[in-house]
Design an enzyme around this catalytic site. Structure first.
Site, mmCIF file in Angstrom:
data_model
loop_
_atom_site.group_PDB
_atom_site.id
_atom_site.type_symbol
_atom_site.label_atom_id
_atom_site.label_comp_id
_atom_site.label_asym_id
_atom_site.label_seq_id
_atom_site.Cartn_x
_atom_site.Cartn_y
_atom_site.Cartn_z
ATOM 1 C CB SER A 49 -1.187 0.111 1.521
ATOM 2 O OG SER A 49 0.039 0.369 2.362
ATOM 3 C CE LYS B 223 -2.850 2.928 4.682
ATOM 4 N NZ LYS B 223 -1.940 1.739 4.206
#
Lengths: 132, 416
Positions: free
Chosen positions: A52, A89
């Site tokens: 990701s 993230k």
């Protein structure tokens, strides 16, 4: 008193010839530890899996260096917990919202709401990749 | 003012640091042999789990409520503790590390509340462990503050106003005061001293003639006269002890000898890590009080004094075995055994003897090589032949968490 981590050797043989001009220079070795970790006391390492964050260069198997003493700011890569799960993230902070952005278009953006169980664990300061 | 910083449910908080899924769930941590419960999350406390409760007694509650159970991971707790203490040093140079999860700090700055807030916030963010802070004129008062701090959400309590302090102390039960043993507390309760306020009112001479000088010191500390200043100089360990209860009773001498060798070896390792030598060595073995084979309880104990203080694995193990020879009695089943090194002195500050010739250099070299190999390639890569290699019957840690911070094999693996 002695310093256990840094022992410098000055290896000199006394001879009668012309003395080496480099003789008086203490050579310290490059330390990756010093380069990668500013605050050892507040730093931990984690290993990641998943794709990701591939566009920013974080791949499966990489070791991330996470410093808990750095104040998280907009665009920092952070290690955070959301509903009891760790996530890595990119942090997007605006006046009235916090978002978690993946660096891969296949992953959706995560909006953080007030009622979410969300905490920032630390700021990712480096990624280490080994080829062998 | 003296600040007491105390980590909340420390071992549980350490286990939770890398397991965010365990927040708000009941968690307990067990003692060295998975025997007793030594740390409880607030949720586990609410379910009625008691401090020090044996695991087998709590088993039903644990299963019914799905309480998460961990063996004690002292490598992890030790590292986290070190980190906390280092962070605390940024608040004051005058810091006394009181235990793995407590420290006293002497801070001269007027805004006590602000400092408390900063300490709680800093340790929570930079290390990740919740702490509470108690503040008072003396250590004993700061302990009272710490006790009260745990009961309020903000996590700190300052005893600065003398009137408020007096009110609090007049209600504070005597058994909650730091440094008074249970025996003295009972004696005082029987003599009408039920609260800290009662103790303060009591006459000094009465305390001295009926109790002792330590109780008097506690009384002085409660009225704000410091008797135990914060001492930053770390007191070196006075003794090193390695002892275990066996999972199964040991009856054979050969087996006991192996265990004693193990204990002596790891005690020597601890001694060497602290750069110390020991002058005195003691070994003890005790039988199982509850075993039917033993007609009566037996505890064997004997000391040996080295002429020259030693830190040699070989010497310490050898003499441990020779003590064991003297205290071992045949036909008994032993439950517990241990090795204690006493009268420790610094590696370079010991008296040599002219009776014993100086043969130390080679031995020292050998010992250093053993340390080098074991530090580098893992403990027990080099050992003495008298040692026991199968440690399963001692180290009974079935629910050990990974060593998240200090081992490459154990760092958290995170799916991103």
């Amino acid at each position: 008193m002695y310093f256990r981590d840094h022992i410098y050797f000055l290896n000199t043989v006394v001879s009668a010839g012309f003395p080496s001009p480099a003789e008086d220079i203490f050579a310290s070795k490059l330390s990756l530890q010093d380069y990668l970790i500013k605050n050892p006391n507040t730093t931990i390492c984690i290993k990641v899996s998943g794709d990701s964050m591939k566009n920013i260069g974080i791949f499966s198997g990489d070791i991330l260096i996470v410093d808990k003493s750095i104040n998280p700011r907009n665009n920092h890569i952070v290690l955070c917990t959301l509903d009891g799960q760790f996530l890595v993230k990119k942090l997007s902070i605006t006046k009235n919202s916090i978002k978690l952005i993946s660096e891969n278009k296949n992953y959706p953006l995560v909006n953080i709401n007030e009622y979410d169980d969300f905490k920032i664990f630390g700021v990712v300061t480096a990624s280490v990749k080994k080829f062998l | 003012m003296i600040f007491l910083v105390d980590c909340n449910n420390f071992y549980v908080s350490c286990e939770r640091l890398f397991r965010p899924d365990l927040n708000n769930l009941p968690v307990v941590v067990l003692s060295n042999n998975d025997g007793c419960i030594i740390s409880r999350s607030n949720e586990a406390k609410q379910l009625g789990i008691k401090m020090g409760e044996p695991l087998f007694k709590a088993r039903k509650t644990i299963e019914q409520n799905k309480i998460n159970v961990f063996s004690s991971n002292f490598e992890l707790y030790g590292e986290i503790s070190n980190r906390i203490m280092k962070e605390l040093k940024s608040f004051s140079n005058s810091i006394e590390i009181y235990s793995i999860d407590e420290a006293f700090l002497d801070i001269n700055f007027e805004n006590y509340n602000l400092i408390c807030e900063n300490i709680v916030k800093k340790i929570k963010t930079t290390v990740g462990i919740p702490v509470s802070v108690g503040v008072g004129l003396t250590k004993t008062l700061s302990k009272v503050g710490g006790y009260l701090a745990k009961k309020i959400p903000r996590g700190y309590f300052v005893l600065d106003n003398s009137l408020i302090t007096q009110n609090i102390l007049s209600d504070l039960p005597i058994e909650n005061i730091w440094g008074l043993g249970r025996r003295y507390s009972e004696f005082m309760i029987n003599n009408g001293i039920k609260t800290a306020g009662d103790l303060i009112k009591k006459d000094k001479n009465w305390i001295l003639s009926n109790l002792n000088v330590n109780v008097l010191r506690t009384r002085e500390e409660l009225i704000g006269i410091s008797c135990y200043p914060v001492s930053s100089v770390s007191v070196p360990k006075k003794s090193i002890r390695v002892s275990r209860s066996f999972k199964k009773d040991v009856t054979k001498y050969q087996n006991l000898e192996k265990y004693i060798s193990d204990f002596a070896f790891s005690a020597s390792k601890k001694l060497r890590n602290e750069n110390r030598r020991a002058k005195e060595l003691s070994v003890f073995i005790t039988t199982n009080r509850f075993n039917k084979i033993n007609t009566s309880y037996y505890a064997g104990f004997k000391k040996h004094r080295f002429i020259v203080p030693t830190n040699s694995y070989i010497e310490i193990v050898k003499y441990s075995i020779s003590i064991l020879n003297k205290i071992y009695k045949k036909g008994l089943s032993y439950k517990k055994a241990g090795v204690i090194l006493g009268e420790l002195c610094l590696e370079n500050e010991y008296q040599t003897s002219y009776i014993v010739t100086n043969h130390n250099r080679n031995i020292n070299n050998l010992m250093q090589k053993i340390d080098y190999i074991n530090d580098r390639f893992g403990m027990n890569k080099v050992f003495l032949s008298s040692q026991n290699l199968n440690q399963k019957s001692i180290n009974n840690k079935t629910k050990l968490s990974p060593n998240y911070i200090d081992s490459w094999n154990d760092i958290p693996n995170i799916k991103i």
